[in-house]
Motif scaffolding. Structure first.
Motif, short mmCIF file in Angstrom:
data_model
loop_
_atom_site.label_atom_id
_atom_site.label_comp_id
_atom_site.label_asym_id
_atom_site.label_seq_id
_atom_site.Cartn_x
_atom_site.Cartn_y
_atom_site.Cartn_z
N THR A 82 1.10 -1.42 -0.23
CA THR A 82 -0.34 -0.28 0.30
C THR A 82 0.68 1.04 -0.12
OG1 THR A 82 -0.56 -0.36 2.42
CG2 THR A 82 -1.81 -1.34 0.85
N ARG A 83 0.60 1.82 0.68
CA ARG A 83 1.11 3.64 1.54
C ARG A 83 3.01 2.96 1.01
NH1 ARG A 83 -0.35 6.63 6.11
NH2 ARG A 83 -0.81 4.28 6.62
N GLY A 84 3.74 3.71 0.28
CA GLY A 84 5.03 3.69 0.52
C GLY A 84 5.71 2.70 -0.70
N GLY A 85 4.67 2.20 -1.22
CA GLY A 85 4.57 0.50 -2.19
C GLY A 85 5.79 -0.11 -1.97
N LEU A 86 5.77 -0.62 -3.10
CA LEU A 86 7.15 -2.15 -2.80
C LEU A 86 8.52 -1.88 -2.33
CD1 LEU A 86 8.16 -5.03 -4.24
CD2 LEU A 86 8.73 -4.36 -6.53
N THR A 87 9.02 -1.07 -2.67
CA THR A 87 10.64 0.25 -1.77
C THR A 87 10.45 -0.11 -0.82
OG1 THR A 87 10.65 0.77 -4.38
CG2 THR A 87 12.02 1.36 -1.90
N THR A 88 9.21 0.33 0.29
CA THR A 88 9.26 0.99 1.06
C THR A 88 8.89 -0.59 2.05
OG1 THR A 88 8.17 2.77 1.45
CG2 THR A 88 7.68 1.36 3.14
N ILE A 89 8.11 -1.65 1.44
CA ILE A 89 8.32 -3.11 2.14
C ILE A 89 9.12 -4.12 2.50
CG2 ILE A 89 7.14 -5.32 1.88
CD1 ILE A 89 4.71 -4.07 1.00
N ALA A 90 9.90 -4.03 1.12
CA ALA A 90 10.92 -4.38 0.50
C ALA A 90 12.26 -4.36 1.52
CB ALA A 90 11.27 -4.47 -0.94
N VAL A 91 11.67 -3.33 1.75
CA VAL A 91 13.42 -1.73 2.79
C VAL A 91 12.71 -2.78 4.36
CG1 VAL A 91 14.56 -0.33 3.37
CG2 VAL A 91 14.04 -0.22 0.89
N GLU A 92 11.60 -2.49 4.67
CA GLU A 92 11.27 -3.38 5.33
C GLU A 92 11.97 -4.47 6.07
OE1 GLU A 92 7.54 -0.38 6.58
OE2 GLU A 92 7.81 -2.06 6.33
N LEU A 93 11.32 -5.58 5.16
CA LEU A 93 11.19 -6.28 5.16
C LEU A 93 13.05 -7.48 5.08
CD1 LEU A 93 9.83 -9.45 5.07
CD2 LEU A 93 10.25 -8.97 2.49
#
Lengths: 340, 340
Positions: free
Chosen positions: B225-236
């Motif tokens: 959602t918010r923050g897109g693929l990049t945000t999730i990938a970085v968090e992960l």
């Protein structure tokens, strides 16, 4: 007025008749399901060995800081109380924030801290949340929605529906009415009192649990919020088709609240509270429930204020201090907007 | 800047770094508890035989009606998807409304109807709710907060924490990225396209349940959602201290979305989606998971877009279409405010 011209008015959020019409005419029409149709403040969900109670509330109170509390404390108390009056032990809360761009982080921290303190006092954990920020001018400072889950013993699952209420059952409140509304009004209007009137904003779950332990025979509970005592009494009488007689002389109202009501032409019985519960109790248990309430700081001014009757079924009659009797009805709209 | 001068900016609601700092610096500081500290989108609650998943989200999208959906549909999908990616079967939703005085009841009805339709499609019931109205100018039309409860099998309880992810696991998405954000942008800017870009706003729970049936070995899921693929990938990557390599050439992006991104200087990998899930899958199951996704209307454009590596632990590297490699980082703030 054509349907397409209908607009939302403040009255739609008042908790009175116009709110009710909106909810039955629109929300129930579409969301129609057995759990929601109970129209109790909490959803009771079948689950495993015990039941779950699940509830939600949005908080938009203005001002966000007021004597006796703030929007954060209120957002915990409101949801905890909705769960507690369903007979549940509140356990888990969610909190979602809509914040105006430019809002002070110092104020946000005060609010968050207050949420944490009240949650800890009530014995609930904030287990999930969300934050949205909208551009300046697109909301008013901060709005908070909380949802809550509580665990519910099967024996209490219908307490919000008053199915076990009998004629002669006594109506009990845990203290003075109207404090919250008048505290909010006072901070809006910068009214000064000899003794400051504080909001009664508090989590009632421990008090309610104690009452249910002393008297598992309590036949109904509801927290007295928007719409005040009158709204709940009218809903209750109409739901179970019994009469309710309220004794004005027995209904506790603080002197300061009474005085403000006289000046502004308000009726304390329709003012909002945030730490008051109405209980129905079989007459043989009313004394012990009352004593138990009065032994708790949140119930010191508890009183028996009326009873269920076979007369005028579905209606609420107020025996006035002057000695007369009058029918009371739900307020159509809003006395004070953004009270919670 | 002194603490007392700090204010909320739109970036605090962006889902990027500044949001994260606010959440860890303020919310976690006060609400500190084991369930919340998981910082997964849903709270996983110990209960009886199965687990419960509990989540909440506020929706403030502007415009409230957009190509492919509206704020009501979105409020269901968002919460259903948060539950579904936790491994749960979504069951019960609450909905709380904050409505501006003067809002059209016809529009409210459209929204409510849309909530009901989407809930029915997703197989969830709206079991409790609340409505507040604020005076004109005190909010922007309508805000909705939904909370949800889902039932969760013990075997899936840590899927949001990615504890079972191994080097070599493949990253899979169920379709094109950025559709929701560009649909919102297009309606704000009145952009015209040859083929209209619709929001991907949809409930993914059935698709996800099918995937978990085909492959109970899926090691991670999160809705993008918010923050897109990049945000999730970085968090992960940072959460499990493994490297992630993404292949730009394999990441599905619609031509129209790509074109708008080039004009506005947006990166499709940080744009919001409302019907996309990122899954981590052991390599031996990636083919069957992909095939299963592609057989569903919500997964037709599914693709394997990268994998976990032992190189650059905690970091995300994008292998660009041009053949280069670059480190990607979480966006600091907001590209488009009020996207959901």
């Amino acid at each position: 007025m054509k349907d397409s011209e209908k607009i939302i008015t403040l009255n739609h959020g008042s908790g009175g008749k116009i709110s009710h019409d909106l909810i039955s005419g629109l929300f129930l029409k579409y969301f129609n399901n057995k759990i929601l149709n109970r129209l109790s403040d909490s959803a009771v969900i079948d689950s495993f060995e015990e039941k779950l109670s699940f509830t939600t509330d949005a908080f938009v109170v203005e001002p966000i800081f007021f004597p006796g509390g703030n929007i954060g404390k209120l957002a915990v108390c409101g949801t905890v109380n909705d769960l507690a009056v369903s007979g549940a032990v509140p356990k888990y809360l969610s909190a979602s924030f809509i914040i105006e761009e430019g809002f002070s982080i110092t104020d946000l921290e005060k609010i968050i801290k207050s949420i944490a303190e009240e949650a800890s006092m009530a014995g609930v954990a904030i287990v999930t949340g969300d934050t949205k920020v909208v551009p300046k001018g697109k909301c008013d400072k901060i709005f908070i929605s909380t949802s809550g889950i509580g665990f519910l013993k099967k024996e209490f699952e219908n307490i919000g529906l008053a199915t076990k209420v009998k004629t002669g059952d006594k109506l009990v409140v845990n203290g003075t009415l109207g404090d919250h509304a008048i505290a909010i009004l006072a901070s809006r209007e910068s009214l000064k009192f000899e003794t400051e009137i504080l909001s009664d904003c508090s989590s009632l779950n421990h008090l309610i649990q104690k009452s249910l332990t002393v008297c598992p025979h309590i036949t109904f509970m509801r927290d007295i919020t928007r719409g005040g005592l009158t709204t709940i009494a009218v809903e209750l009488a109409s739901m179970i088709k019994k009469g309710i007689m309220l004794n004005e002389a027995d209904i506790p109202v603080k002197e300061g609240v009474q005085a403000v009501c006289e000046i502004f032409g308000f009726d304390p019985l329709i003012l909002a509270n945030e730490g008051k519960v109405l209980m129905a109790v079989p007459p043989e248990y009313a004394g012990s429930v009352l004593e138990n309430l009065r032994n708790d700081p949140l119930g010191q001014d508890a009183a028996i204020i009326g009873e269920f009757t076979d007369d005028h079924p579905g209606k609420v009659v107020l025996k006035t201090i002057a000695g007369g009797k009058r029918l009371v009805d739900m307020p159509a709209g809003v006395q004070l907007p953004r009270i919670c």
